[in-house]
Design a protein around this motif. Structure first.
Motif, PDB file in Angstrom:
ATOM      1  N   TYR A 121      46.800  24.263  10.574  1.00  0.00           N
ATOM      2  CA  TYR A 121      46.676  23.542  11.941  1.00  0.00           C
ATOM      3  C   TYR A 121      47.801  23.132  12.891  1.00  0.00           C
ATOM      4  CZ  TYR A 121      47.096  19.269   9.317  1.00  0.00           C
ATOM      5  OH  TYR A 121      47.626  17.937   8.641  1.00  0.00           O
ATOM      6  N   LEU A 143      44.434  19.526  19.123  1.00  0.00           N
ATOM      7  CA  LEU A 143      44.680  20.477  17.818  1.00  0.00           C
ATOM      8  C   LEU A 143      44.256  21.984  18.588  1.00  0.00           C
ATOM      9  CD1 LEU A 143      43.084  18.698  14.948  1.00  0.00           C
ATOM     10  CD2 LEU A 143      45.466  19.291  15.249  1.00  0.00           C
ATOM     11  N   SER A 180      47.973  13.304   4.924  1.00  0.00           N
ATOM     12  CA  SER A 180      48.535  13.050   6.199  1.00  0.00           C
ATOM     13  C   SER A 180      49.884  13.829   6.552  1.00  0.00           C
ATOM     14  CB  SER A 180      48.877  11.938   6.454  1.00  0.00           C
ATOM     15  OG  SER A 180      49.427  11.542   7.815  1.00  0.00           O
ATOM     16  N   VAL A 215      49.044  14.399  11.507  1.00  0.00           N
ATOM     17  CA  VAL A 215      47.287  14.245  11.616  1.00  0.00           C
ATOM     18  C   VAL A 215      47.101  13.757  10.380  1.00  0.00           C
ATOM     19  CG1 VAL A 215      45.606  15.851  11.821  1.00  0.00           C
ATOM     20  CG2 VAL A 215      47.304  16.244  13.099  1.00  0.00           C
ATOM     21  N   LEU A 217      40.048  15.971  11.034  1.00  0.00           N
ATOM     22  CA  LEU A 217      41.382  15.809  11.340  1.00  0.00           C
ATOM     23  C   LEU A 217      41.560  15.060  12.602  1.00  0.00           C
ATOM     24  CD1 LEU A 217      40.516  19.050  10.594  1.00  0.00           C
ATOM     25  CD2 LEU A 217      43.068  19.258  10.910  1.00  0.00           C
ATOM     26  N   ARG A 218      42.546  13.862  12.404  1.00  0.00           N
ATOM     27  CA  ARG A 218      42.703  12.909  13.679  1.00  0.00           C
ATOM     28  C   ARG A 218      44.220  12.606  13.847  1.00  0.00           C
ATOM     29  NH1 ARG A 218      38.162   8.752  13.787  1.00  0.00           N
ATOM     30  NH2 ARG A 218      36.711   9.638  12.132  1.00  0.00           N
ATOM     31  N   PRO A 219      44.844  13.309  14.834  1.00  0.00           N
ATOM     32  CA  PRO A 219      46.185  13.129  15.268  1.00  0.00           C
ATOM     33  C   PRO A 219      46.310  11.567  15.264  1.00  0.00           C
ATOM     34  CG  PRO A 219      45.187  14.700  16.821  1.00  0.00           C
ATOM     35  CD  PRO A 219      44.054  14.081  15.892  1.00  0.00           C
ATOM     36  N   ARG A 220      47.555  11.484  14.689  1.00  0.00           N
ATOM     37  CA  ARG A 220      48.025   9.772  14.601  1.00  0.00           C
ATOM     38  C   ARG A 220      48.322   9.090  15.870  1.00  0.00           C
ATOM     39  NH1 ARG A 220      49.850   7.297  10.130  1.00  0.00           N
ATOM     40  NH2 ARG A 220      49.619   8.701   8.180  1.00  0.00           N
ATOM     41  N   ARG A 252      40.251  13.612  17.872  1.00  0.00           N
ATOM     42  CA  ARG A 252      39.563  14.003  16.279  1.00  0.00           C
ATOM     43  C   ARG A 252      38.945  15.286  16.610  1.00  0.00           C
ATOM     44  NH1 ARG A 252      33.877  11.332  14.205  1.00  0.00           N
ATOM     45  NH2 ARG A 252      34.118  12.096  12.113  1.00  0.00           N
ATOM     46  N   ALA A 263      49.277  20.306  15.817  1.00  0.00           N
ATOM     47  CA  ALA A 263      49.132  19.203  16.943  1.00  0.00           C
ATOM     48  C   ALA A 263      50.057  19.132  18.067  1.00  0.00           C
ATOM     49  CB  ALA A 263      48.925  17.717  15.947  1.00  0.00           C
ATOM     50  N   THR A 270      43.929  26.813  14.250  1.00  0.00           N
ATOM     51  CA  THR A 270      43.230  26.055  13.205  1.00  0.00           C
ATOM     52  C   THR A 270      42.477  26.821  12.297  1.00  0.00           C
ATOM     53  OG1 THR A 270      43.182  24.079  14.573  1.00  0.00           O
ATOM     54  CG2 THR A 270      41.636  23.891  12.988  1.00  0.00           C
TER      55      THR A 270
END
Length: 182
Positions: free
Chosen positions: A156, A78, A46, A50, A69-72, A134, A158, A95
């Motif tokens: 990347y 992205l 992390s 992300v 990739l998953r933004p929190r 995502r 975010a 990215t």
């Protein structure tokens, strides 16, 4: 001659038969055509707001690296793979995914994520980004040099249209074990 059947026996046998039939169908489905993907190795980290999971998969037509990739936080996107190096007028973090050591790219990185154009207020730029949430990157790779460890590097950024941008991540390395070369 009448046979007495205990109450519930018939339903237990029917249930057991249904469970066995379902298990057989699942096993037959797993055998399939031999095209299912097999995960070789995976790692997670992390950074920059992300959560990232990277894995190498083997499939019938070769190897591929997948980066999830998953933004929190909700509402963050992205930047696109299409964003040029250096961004547009210096704005945006493109990215990127690369493979080193035991792996080399065998084609360009792709994603099925929905792309859109962002026009920041007060700026005369158009930035290609993915829809909030995502993004899964796929990089076709080939094995090289008889090495058993690969490095995957990710870049990347975010951002949110309301909350601004999180710290960008540049060339974050993930090491994956591939096992002995055949």
């Amino acid at each position: 001659m009448d046979i007495a059947v205990r109450p519930g026996l018939r339903t237990r046998r029917a249930h057991r038969g249904a469970v066995l039939a379902l298990a057989a169908a699942m096993l037959a489905g797993c055998a399939g055509t031999g095209t299912s993907d097999a995960v070789v190795d995976a790692a997670s980290f992390s950074a920059g707001g992300v959560v990232v999971s990277v894995r190498v998969e083997s499939r019938g037509d070769g190897l591929r690296v997948l980066a999830d990739l998953r933004p929190r936080q909700a509402g963050f996107h992205l930047y696109s793979l299409d964003l040029p190096d250096g961004g547009v007028d210096g704005i945006g973090i493109p990215t990127r995914i690369r493979a080193e050591a035991a792996l080399r790219a065998a084609g360009p990185a792709t994603t099925d994520a929905e792309r859109r154009v962002l026009r920041p207020a007060g700026l005369d730029v158009r930035l290609p980004v993915y829809e909030d949430g995502r993004v899964v990157l796929e990089l076709p790779v080939r094995r090289v040099g008889g090495k058993d460890r690969a490095r995957v590097l990710l870049t990347y950024g975010a951002c949110s249209e309301r909350a601004g941008c999180l710290p960008p991540v540049h060339d974050r390395a993930v090491t994956l074990s591939l096992g002995p070369a055949s």
